[in-house]
Every structure is written in structure tokens, then in C-alpha cells.
Design a protein around this motif. Sequence first.
Motif, short mmCIF file in Angstrom:
data_model
loop_
_atom_site.label_atom_id
_atom_site.label_comp_id
_atom_site.label_asym_id
_atom_site.label_seq_id
_atom_site.Cartn_x
_atom_site.Cartn_y
_atom_site.Cartn_z
N GLU A 170 13.11 14.71 -3.38
CA GLU A 170 14.48 14.23 -3.45
C GLU A 170 14.54 12.87 -2.75
N TRP A 171 15.45 12.02 -3.18
CA TRP A 171 15.60 10.72 -2.53
C TRP A 171 15.84 10.92 -1.04
N SER A 172 15.11 10.18 -0.23
CA SER A 172 15.11 10.42 1.21
C SER A 172 16.51 10.29 1.82
N VAL A 173 17.30 9.34 1.35
CA VAL A 173 18.64 9.14 1.95
C VAL A 173 19.52 10.35 1.69
N LYS A 174 19.45 10.88 0.49
CA LYS A 174 20.24 12.07 0.15
C LYS A 174 19.80 13.27 0.99
N HIS A 175 18.49 13.48 1.08
CA HIS A 175 17.99 14.63 1.83
C HIS A 175 18.32 14.52 3.32
N GLU A 176 18.13 13.34 3.89
CA GLU A 176 18.41 13.17 5.32
C GLU A 176 19.89 13.34 5.61
N THR A 177 20.73 12.92 4.68
CA THR A 177 22.17 13.15 4.85
C THR A 177 22.49 14.64 4.80
N ASP A 178 21.86 15.36 3.89
CA ASP A 178 22.04 16.82 3.84
C ASP A 178 21.70 17.44 5.20
N MET A 179 20.59 17.02 5.78
CA MET A 179 20.17 17.56 7.07
C MET A 179 21.15 17.18 8.17
N LEU A 184 25.68 18.62 11.90
CA LEU A 184 27.08 18.50 12.34
C LEU A 184 27.78 19.85 12.29
N ASP A 185 27.51 20.61 11.25
CA ASP A 185 28.10 21.96 11.17
C ASP A 185 27.64 22.82 12.34
N SER A 186 26.38 22.71 12.70
CA SER A 186 25.82 23.58 13.74
C SER A 186 26.28 23.20 15.14
N VAL A 187 26.57 21.93 15.36
CA VAL A 187 26.84 21.46 16.72
C VAL A 187 28.32 21.35 17.03
N GLN A 188 29.17 21.38 16.02
CA GLN A 188 30.58 21.08 16.24
C GLN A 188 31.31 22.14 17.07
N GLU A 189 30.76 23.35 17.12
CA GLU A 189 31.39 24.42 17.92
C GLU A 189 30.98 24.36 19.39
N SER A 190 29.99 23.51 19.72
CA SER A 190 29.46 23.48 21.07
C SER A 190 30.42 22.80 22.03
N ASN A 191 30.30 23.14 23.31
CA ASN A 191 31.07 22.45 24.35
C ASN A 191 30.48 21.09 24.69
N GLU A 192 29.26 20.85 24.23
CA GLU A 192 28.59 19.59 24.54
C GLU A 192 28.99 18.50 23.56
N PRO A 193 29.13 17.27 24.05
CA PRO A 193 29.22 16.15 23.11
C PRO A 193 27.86 15.98 22.45
N PHE A 194 27.82 15.36 21.29
CA PHE A 194 26.54 15.18 20.61
C PHE A 194 26.32 13.72 20.25
#
Length: 478
Positions: A170-179, A184-194
Motif C-alpha cells: 500500500e502507498w506508504s503515506v496512506k498506510h502510515e496515516t492508518d497507523m 490516536l484512538d488508542s491514546v485519546q483516553e489516557s490521562n497523559e498528553p501525547f
Amino acid sequence: MKKSLPNVVYIFADQWRRDAVGFMGKEPVLTPRIDQFAEQSLCFEQSITCTPICSPHRASLMTGKYALSTGVYTNCKLGLTIGLEQSEVTISDALKQADYATAYIGKWHLDCPEQNFELLPRSGARDWDAYTPPGAKRHQFDYWYSYGTYDEHLTPHYWQDSEEMIQIDEWSVKHETDMALQYLDSVQESNEPFALFISWNPPHSPFDLVPDSYKKLYESQSIEPLPNVVIRDPFLVHTGEEVAGGASVWKQMIADYYAAITGIDEQFGRVLDKLEQLHLTDNTIVVLTADHGELMGAHGLVAKHSWHEESIGVPFMIRYPQQIMPARTRCVLNTVDIMPTLLDLIGLDIPSSVQGQSMISHILDEQQGRPDDEWAEVAYISAFPGQMAAIERFQQHGLNHLHYGWRGVRSRSFTYVVDKGYTPDSPVQRLLYDLRSDPLQCSPLHLDHAKQHPVSEKLEQYLIAYLKMTNDEFDPQA
């Protein structure tokens, strides 16, 4: 404390020049999402890279130090044991100390190639590529989905926390954006800033490795070269290599280059949409920029490594609704200034090792209507012989290659350069460009001595000061 700190999303593409974006109004490239983002951001119309080549820029971005000070004066490549030292204090180290969750996705290109030490590394890394294992070399990036350098944009590969190569179709830009969206989904619930850094390789060459859906947008366009473009066959790289040229080659290169940037625009929009969906927009600093530019035929040259605006000039947009007013600024932002500016904006201490400066006071001065000051920022730019053949030629003559190449300074309206070249017998050039009357740099003033012009005389004093700061034995007066 944690809740009050802003998040950071820092995105940079590779080889994307400053004017190749729609809102600048200078090149016919389609970037609707970036244009919209620019209206919400502070846009630096004179942002530059201090050493216009991949690894040196990345080292300076991470440390706030110039190329000779980091030791990463050329690309991390076969034959040279060059890489970002574990002892350097980086922006990720500073953010981790402030309890940020940190992530890096995409091209790293700051480690010495594995094949410098082992013929067939278990990671599968070949040529200039390298797997960066967990530990000090990652400079406290917690989440890691990266590679050293690899230019097969449509079939990229990555490593996480083992030597097992992850191969993607897959085009690298698309894949890296997916990741990145997953992160962002995984970290947004954390108390830590990211703090999330995304490093996209396109629009870096090979220019044709971009999805057809973006290429089709430019098939019917007749793209005319800018007045400083010299169509020749072959084109030259500034360091002397030849590249296939001619009018048809140029037309295909520029169309594919723009296609990749339009693809970047779409993927960048996905990141912005995710931040909005997660209600993170107001408390997130978003930066969109590049590591260096692309000459694309300007002055008969392609690639980078020269002092021309197409090479050193990069887009730089920063959005932070809580503190930054949308505007355009003439402040000259250099690579080394990015780390201290971001840390200052967040409210964190700037490490004493940093050689750049925070631009916050400059921005505030300008936004408060203070008079434009030509000498408010005089940025240092440099390049060094880095090709193995060139280094060996200097060694054969008993010379240190690090004392050659070119050095210069860039103010708001002028560029002054002393060029000693990439071979021991290169003639010395001393050039002064007035970017107000000659923005395409077609008519430099050729000087024998800096004192021949009052501007070059003043700028040479800045240059000498920067050489002293970086312990550089390049002699501009010799």
C-alpha cells in the motif's frame, strides 16, 4: 499538570518545497485540505532547513543543534559511521520527561546502516536502511512503527519492537496515516498528553511511485516551468551527479511530484478529521512541514543540497487554537528553532544543549504590529561533502572534507553564500542574492570579498559567529 499540557501532532514530508502548496499561489498543485488548514494556522512564508538533506535535517529537528554539532553532517549511509548519538538530548527526551506519551511513525533515517557492520542483517535491512531496536537509540519514543530509509513508496516496510520486517502492499503515506489514526484512538483516553511524529517519505523520489488516482488529476494539466527552470539533458544534482533530463522527463516528474503532494493533502485531512472526531482539536498543537525542498529543474538542478530557495525552503504551518492567531509571518524559521519554539509554546524548559532559539517572541512582536526588522532573524545554512568518492578525493590531497562545501546565512530579504565546492580544486564562489528584486535567484551578485557590498559585509559577520558556535573550521575569507 498532565491535563493542562497540549498534545502535539508533528507531521513532516520528505523533499516537499515551500511553494508547492496551493495557498501560496505560486505552483498549480491541488491541496484543498492544507489550504483550509493554513487559514487556521500561523504560516511561515520563509521557513528553511539549515542543512537541506534528509539525515542532517532530522538530527537538527530532534536536537535543536546544527549539523556539525550533531555530527550528522550528511545522510546516514554505507561507508560512514554516522548517526544520531544516544547521548543527544532530543525533543522526545524533553517531552518524555514531562510525562508525554510519545510516538514515531514513518521514516527515521538517523541510524547508521546495518550493512556497515553485518553483510546480511537479520532484520532484512539493506543498503542505507536500518532497524532501530528498542532502547536508547529511539530517544524515548514509546510507540515505534518505523524504518531507516527505503524509497519503494508503493511497497514499504517497517519494524516495531522486533527484527521481524513488516511488509506492506500500500502507498506508504496512506498506510502510515492508518497507523497514526489507530494510535490516536488508542491514546485519546489516557490521562497523559501525547506527542505523535509522522514522517512521510513522499514526495521524495522516485516521483512516479504514487497511486494512479492522484496522477489522473494532473493528466490533462499543462504545467509550465517557472522562469528559473533550465530544461537540460541530463539534469545535475548540486553535488555533481547526472540525472536523466529533457522536457518530457521534466513534465512527468513535476506532474508526479504534484500528485504525491495532493495525496499527502488527502491523508493530512484524515488526521485533522480524526482529531476533530476525538474532540482533540482545541488542545492539540498541529505542525505540517517538510525536511527540505526539491529543485525540480531550477537552475538546471534536481534534488536538494543547494542553497537555493527551492532546496532550503519548506512549508511550515502550526495550529494551536488556544495560543496562536492564524496569520502569515515573514519570520525566518530555521530547523534548529523548531524544538525550542515547541517547548516554549508548551511551557517546558529548553535544554541548554539547544543552539536554536524560540520564535515565540518574534511572532508576538510581529503580531503586535512592531516594525519589520530585516535582521530580526538571520538563519545559518550549510552543506558538506558527503559522497564517499568526494571524501576520498579530499583525503588523497591531505584535506579535511568538512572544511569544504558551502556555508551561508539567510535573512528576511537576502541570502549570502560562500561556496568552496565538493572537490579540492573547486573555485570559490561568494554570492549575494536580493530576494526582494530577484526572488527566483537568477541574478546573484558575484563578489571577490564580502566588503564589496554593505549587506554581504554585515552578513559575513553573522556567518563567522555561526562558524564559531559550531566549531566549524570553514574559512569564509580564504
